[in-house]
Design a protein around this motif. Structure first.
Motif, PDB file in Angstrom:
ATOM      1  N   LYS A   1       0.828  -1.209   0.000  1.00 43.69           N
ATOM      2  CA  LYS A   1       0.000   0.000   0.000  1.00 43.69           C
ATOM      3  C   LYS A   1       0.863   1.260   0.000  1.00 43.69           C
ATOM      4  O   LYS A   1       0.510   2.255  -0.623  1.00 43.69           O
ATOM      5  CB  LYS A   1      -0.905   0.020   1.238  1.00 43.69           C
ATOM      6  CG  LYS A   1      -2.094  -0.899   1.151  1.00 43.69           C
ATOM      7  CD  LYS A   1      -3.195  -0.383   2.083  1.00 43.69           C
ATOM      8  CE  LYS A   1      -4.339  -1.362   2.194  1.00 43.69           C
ATOM      9  NZ  LYS A   1      -4.319  -2.072   3.492  1.00 43.69           N
ATOM     10  N   GLU A   2       1.995   1.203   0.685  1.00 41.58           N
ATOM     11  CA  GLU A   2       2.891   2.369   0.727  1.00 41.58           C
ATOM     12  C   GLU A   2       3.348   2.739  -0.677  1.00 41.58           C
ATOM     13  O   GLU A   2       3.381   3.900  -1.063  1.00 41.58           O
ATOM     14  CB  GLU A   2       4.115   2.066   1.608  1.00 41.58           C
ATOM     15  CG  GLU A   2       3.849   2.213   3.087  1.00 41.58           C
ATOM     16  CD  GLU A   2       3.099   3.503   3.425  1.00 41.58           C
ATOM     17  OE1 GLU A   2       3.591   4.583   3.032  1.00 41.58           O
ATOM     18  OE2 GLU A   2       2.025   3.423   4.058  1.00 41.58           O
ATOM     19  N   THR A   3       3.718   1.719  -1.448  1.00 40.04           N
ATOM     20  CA  THR A   3       4.174   1.951  -2.816  1.00 40.04           C
ATOM     21  C   THR A   3       3.016   2.433  -3.694  1.00 40.04           C
ATOM     22  O   THR A   3       3.187   3.282  -4.568  1.00 40.04           O
ATOM     23  CB  THR A   3       4.789   0.651  -3.377  1.00 40.04           C
ATOM     24  OG1 THR A   3       5.886   0.297  -2.546  1.00 40.04           O
ATOM     25  CG2 THR A   3       5.269   0.823  -4.799  1.00 40.04           C
ATOM     26  N   MET A   4       1.825   1.883  -3.440  1.00 44.59           N
ATOM     27  CA  MET A   4       0.652   2.299  -4.220  1.00 44.59           C
ATOM     28  C   MET A   4       0.343   3.776  -3.962  1.00 44.59           C
ATOM     29  O   MET A   4      -0.068   4.498  -4.867  1.00 44.59           O
ATOM     30  CB  MET A   4      -0.559   1.442  -3.859  1.00 44.59           C
ATOM     31  CG  MET A   4      -0.342  -0.027  -4.183  1.00 44.59           C
ATOM     32  SD  MET A   4      -1.836  -0.989  -3.966  1.00 44.59           S
ATOM     33  CE  MET A   4      -2.823  -0.403  -5.333  1.00 44.59           C
ATOM     34  N   LYS A   5       0.591   4.208  -2.724  1.00 45.67           N
ATOM     35  CA  LYS A   5       0.332   5.619  -2.396  1.00 45.67           C
ATOM     36  C   LYS A   5       1.224   6.539  -3.207  1.00 45.67           C
ATOM     37  O   LYS A   5       0.829   7.643  -3.581  1.00 45.67           O
ATOM     38  CB  LYS A   5       0.512   5.856  -0.895  1.00 45.67           C
ATOM     39  CG  LYS A   5      -0.704   5.396  -0.109  1.00 45.67           C
ATOM     40  CD  LYS A   5      -0.580   5.666   1.373  1.00 45.67           C
ATOM     41  CE  LYS A   5      -1.694   4.930   2.117  1.00 45.67           C
ATOM     42  NZ  LYS A   5      -1.271   4.549   3.477  1.00 45.67           N
ATOM     43  N   LYS A   6       2.432   6.079  -3.470  1.00 43.02           N
ATOM     44  CA  LYS A   6       3.313   6.893  -4.308  1.00 43.02           C
ATOM     45  C   LYS A   6       2.712   7.052  -5.707  1.00 43.02           C
ATOM     46  O   LYS A   6       2.701   8.144  -6.274  1.00 43.02           O
ATOM     47  CB  LYS A   6       4.714   6.262  -4.391  1.00 43.02           C
ATOM     48  CG  LYS A   6       5.623   7.063  -5.303  1.00 43.02           C
ATOM     49  CD  LYS A   6       7.064   6.611  -5.310  1.00 43.02           C
ATOM     50  CE  LYS A   6       7.864   7.527  -6.231  1.00 43.02           C
ATOM     51  NZ  LYS A   6       9.225   7.039  -6.480  1.00 43.02           N
ATOM     52  N   ALA A   7       2.198   5.930  -6.255  1.00 43.06           N
ATOM     53  CA  ALA A   7       1.590   5.987  -7.591  1.00 43.06           C
ATOM     54  C   ALA A   7       0.368   6.912  -7.587  1.00 43.06           C
ATOM     55  O   ALA A   7       0.137   7.653  -8.546  1.00 43.06           O
ATOM     56  CB  ALA A   7       1.200   4.584  -8.052  1.00 43.06           C
ATOM     57  N   LEU A   8      -0.399   6.876  -6.501  1.00 43.24           N
ATOM     58  CA  LEU A   8      -1.570   7.763  -6.399  1.00 43.24           C
ATOM     59  C   LEU A   8      -1.107   9.222  -6.311  1.00 43.24           C
ATOM     60  O   LEU A   8      -1.692  10.111  -6.935  1.00 43.24           O
ATOM     61  CB  LEU A   8      -2.417   7.387  -5.177  1.00 43.24           C
ATOM     62  CG  LEU A   8      -3.124   6.029  -5.260  1.00 43.24           C
ATOM     63  CD1 LEU A   8      -3.764   5.666  -3.913  1.00 43.24           C
ATOM     64  CD2 LEU A   8      -4.176   6.009  -6.367  1.00 43.24           C
ATOM     65  N   ALA A   9      -0.007   9.438  -5.588  1.00 48.60           N
ATOM     66  CA  ALA A   9       0.513  10.808  -5.461  1.00 48.60           C
ATOM     67  C   ALA A   9       1.110  11.299  -6.782  1.00 48.60           C
ATOM     68  O   ALA A   9       1.146  12.491  -7.051  1.00 48.60           O
ATOM     69  CB  ALA A   9       1.551  10.862  -4.346  1.00 48.60           C
ATOM     70  N   MET A  10       1.569  10.364  -7.611  1.00 50.92           N
ATOM     71  CA  MET A  10       2.085  10.753  -8.933  1.00 50.92           C
ATOM     72  C   MET A  10       0.944  11.107  -9.882  1.00 50.92           C
ATOM     73  O   MET A  10       1.176  11.729 -10.916  1.00 50.92           O
ATOM     74  CB  MET A  10       2.935   9.624  -9.531  1.00 50.92           C
ATOM     75  CG  MET A  10       4.320   9.487  -8.908  1.00 50.92           C
ATOM     76  SD  MET A  10       5.209   8.012  -9.489  1.00 50.92           S
ATOM     77  CE  MET A  10       5.742   8.540 -11.143  1.00 50.92           C
ATOM     78  N   GLY A  11      -0.292  10.671  -9.557  1.00 55.44           N
ATOM     79  CA  GLY A  11      -1.423  11.083 -10.395  1.00 55.44           C
ATOM     80  C   GLY A  11      -2.423  10.000 -10.770  1.00 55.44           C
ATOM     81  O   GLY A  11      -3.371  10.270 -11.513  1.00 55.44           O
ATOM     82  N   CYS A  12      -2.250   8.765 -10.297  1.00 50.17           N
ATOM     83  CA  CYS A  12      -3.270   7.750 -10.567  1.00 50.17           C
ATOM     84  C   CYS A  12      -4.539   8.134  -9.800  1.00 50.17           C
ATOM     85  O   CYS A  12      -4.467   8.750  -8.737  1.00 50.17           O
ATOM     86  CB  CYS A  12      -2.791   6.373 -10.127  1.00 50.17           C
ATOM     87  SG  CYS A  12      -1.365   5.784 -11.056  1.00 50.17           S
ATOM     88  N   ASP A  13      -5.709   7.785 -10.349  1.00 54.30           N
ATOM     89  CA  ASP A  13      -6.964   8.192  -9.717  1.00 54.30           C
ATOM     90  C   ASP A  13      -7.398   7.270  -8.598  1.00 54.30           C
ATOM     91  O   ASP A  13      -7.970   7.697  -7.618  1.00 54.30           O
ATOM     92  CB  ASP A  13      -8.087   8.230 -10.762  1.00 54.30           C
ATOM     93  CG  ASP A  13      -7.825   9.293 -11.810  1.00 54.30           C
ATOM     94  OD1 ASP A  13      -7.550  10.439 -11.416  1.00 54.30           O
ATOM     95  OD2 ASP A  13      -7.855   8.965 -13.009  1.00 54.30           O
TER      96      ASP A  13
END
Ligand SMILES: Cc1cc2nc3c(=O)[nH]c(=O)nc-3n(C[C@H](O)[C@H](O)[C@H](O)COP(=O)(O)OP(=O)(O)OC[C@H]3O[C@@H](n4cnc5c(N)ncnc54)[C@H](O)[C@@H]3O)c2cc1C
Ligand SMILES: Nc1ncnc2c1ncn2[C@@H]1O[C@H](COP(=O)(O)O)[C@@H](O)[C@H]1O
Lengths: 302, 255
Positions: B67-79
């Motif tokens: 989840k920590e890594t996924m949060k980075k992707a969300l912060a980069m702009g994934c919806d």
């Protein structure tokens, strides 16, 4: 044991990688047949049966079509193993074929232990032995892992192969690699910067050392991708292949694609904070140190 | 337009690894996004920004820590994020992982799917292509340039020696991303805050796993040190003297 080797053809030329595939099949003593989407004008140095699909009809790069043609050869020959090079052509086509045949694929094989393939893990820091389920599987071989079979001057028995398969992409040609700039292949000393330099300002630390040693500076891919150093200084499979008298790798881990470009260097010095970095495998001297301290200290004394 | 990007969490490659059975020990490691996947996330976000009306999902299969890594992707702009919770993900072979992704994507009609060219730990370079084959959509691997124009995609595929193949295809299609494809952005603080409010759905692996592994690891080991090279450790100034001495003795470059 029977093996089907997949040779490669690009821009009108047969690629040399098939010699390592032959080296592998001879090492495991397998009965060997070959497939090539290429041309009868440039045939491999191989004495067995070659299934040849005409690249003029089926394309040089056309995975969906090549996959289809390969499934026909597999149906005919019933090989135990289908072997590709772990190259841009091989790692793209191998999983497509494995999927079509519903058999396992084992990638980047570096060794064979008790009849099972061995593959690298985590940038070659570890290895694992892999057992495929079922009796047939597809594999790709790491470049350089198995010695190329010596020239034999043989000619294959060619079997033309045809089939009606559809493509789902359009391939419209090649773009040449950027040319010009520095020709590292002529340098006697190369000092290369890796990601371990940390920031673009530190390229200078490395180029100064190159200057002092009367050579050129090079770089690993991440340093080039980050645009800290221009592409024509990149060493490796997708850059230049070099063989200087002295190669100094600063902050470079030693990934296989980097090694492929510099392992023919006569003497290799690596400077790395990680004592276990895979570059240690090819380095004559591994200096375990922070390059930001060590390299300036070295320059000072030269 | 609907876009999917599949990411994997991997350990920092400079970690001190130890072996636990047939895989590396996963305790006490620093985890990050697979390097190749950073390029795919960036490309997916760029397409999203280009076309405007779109929905970008990031998918990751793994234990809770991913989840920590996924949060980075969300912060980069994934919806939105979809986490398929699977404590055994690291041991699964590419065939199982790809089947799970294909099962998830099967009924969602993604126009574009991005994967990394390979994962840094397993490096099989299989998952992306398998997913495309299972979904019966075109795929291009190892891309270093991506242009999207009204449902037409033109890419450059990297070959050996820096040569590139020029390829085009329509949508839906899948692409596996190579290093250097773009410049992955650093998440800004406001975007990190915003990411906390984005949807991160947790799904159970059992609902997606319908196949069995096609291969198993029988043994994991450290390669024998064959180099026999000299290892120098100690004070930098002294090391420099010793290295100069060695270079003088063993090479002709300083004579
Ligand atoms: C198809 C393909 C083609 C590729 N082609 C190439 C190619 O042509 N050339 C190429 O180089 N790569 C290529 N790569 C990439 C390759 O796989 C590696 O990712 C890359 O070589 C890693 O570069 P690096 O060693 O600089 O960085 P890393 O792997 O990140 O290593 C950095 C190293 O620096 C060390 N370090 C960190 N800080 C310091 C410090 N202060 N002092 C000293 N040491 C330090 C670390 O211990 C580590 O070992 C290719 C990859 C693929 C998949
Ligand atoms: N556990 C996972 N969850 C989501 N995507 C994954 C996972 N494992 C692999 N992938 C995707 O597949 C790519 C190739 O992985 P591999 O075939 O293991 O080299 C990665 O770059 C990811 O895009």
């Amino acid at each position: 044991m029977k093996i089907l080797l997949v040779a490669e053809y690009r821009d009108g030329n047969l690629l040399e990688g098939y010699r390592e595939l032959l080296g592998f099949s001879s090492k495991i003593n397998a009965e060997t047949v070959m497939f090539l989407a290429g041309s009868a004008d440039s045939l491999p140095d191989f004495g067995g049966t070659l299934y040849l699909a005409d690249a003029a009809i089926y394309g040089e790069f056309n995975p969906a079509i090549h996959k289809g043609l390969l499934t026909e050869v597999v149906a005919k020959e019933q090989p135990d193993i289908v072997a590709f090079s772990h190259s841009s052509y091989g790692w793209d086509l191998a999983p497509r074929l494995a999927c079509a045949l519903k058999v396992p694929q084992i990638s980047e094989v570096v060794d064979f232990k008790d009849s099972l393939p061995v593959v690298p893990v985590c940038n070659a820091k570890m290895r694992r032995t892999v057992k495929p389920t079922g009796s047939r599987y597809v594999l790709t071989l790491q470049a350089g892992a198995f010695p190329a079979l010596e020239e034999s001057g043989s000619t294959p028995e060619v079997v033309q192969i045809d089939g009606d398969y559809k493509t789902d992409i359009t391939f419209s040609g090649y773009e040449e690699a950027e040319k010009g700039g520095v020709d590292l292949s002529k340098a006697e000393v190369i000092v290369s910067a890796g990601r371990g330099i940390g920031k673009p300002e530190n390229v200078e630390i490395v180029s100064k050392l190159a200057d002092k040693l009367g050579g050129e500076y090079g770089a690993s891919r991440p340093v080039v991708d980050a645009e800290w150093v221009e592409h024509n200084r990149q060493v490796g499979t997708t850059g230049q292949t070099v063989s200087p008298k002295l190669y100094v790798a600063c902050g470079i881990s030693g990934a296989i694609q980097h090694l492929a470009g510099m392992k023919k260097s006569e003497f290799v010095v690596a400077i790395n904070t990680d004592k276990d970095a895979p570059i240690g495998e090819v380095a004559d001297v591994l200096v375990v140190a922070d390059l930001q301290q060590f390299v300036p200290a070295l320059v000072e004394k030269l | 337009m609907k876009i999917l990007v599949c990411i994997k969490q991997v350990p920092d490659m400079e970690s001190k690894f130890t072996i636990d059975g047939t895989w590396y020990n996963t305790s006490d490691l620093a985890w990050r996004m697979n390097e190749y996947d950073e390029y795919s996330v960036e490309q997916a976000v760029q397409v999203k920004e280009q076309v405007g009306d779109s929905d970008l999902t990031v998918l990751c299969i793994g234990p809770d820590r991913v989840k920590e890594t996924m949060k980075k992707a969300l912060a980069m702009g994934c919806d939105r994020g979809v986490h398929i919770v699977d404590d055994k993900a690291a041991q699964r072979d590419p065939w199982e992982i790809a089947s799970m992704i294909a099962k998830f994507a099967g009924d969602k009609e993604f126009d574009l799917i991005f994967c990394g060219m390979q994962s840094q730990d397993r490096a099989s370079a299989q998952v992306g292509i398998y997913v495309a084959e299972m979904l019966c959509i075109p795929s291009v691997s190892t891309i270093v340039d991506f242009q999207y124009d009204d449902a037409n995609v033109t890419v450059k595929r990297e070959l050996e020696g820096g040569v590139k193949a020029l390829i085009s295809t329509g949508t839906p299609a899948l692409f596996t991303c190579q290093l250097g494809l773009n410049t992955p952005r650093y998440p800004t603080l406001p975007n990190i805050m915003k990411a906390k409010k984005k949807e991160l759905l947790s799904l159970q692996a059992d609902d997606f796993l319908e196949v069995t592994a096609a291969q198993e690891t029988t043994e994991m080991f450290f390669p024998e040190k064959k180099g026999g090279g000299l290892v120098l450790e100690g004070d930098p100034a002294e090391l420099a003297d010793r290295l100069i001495q060695i270079i003088k003795e063993k090479t002709t470059v300083m004579g």
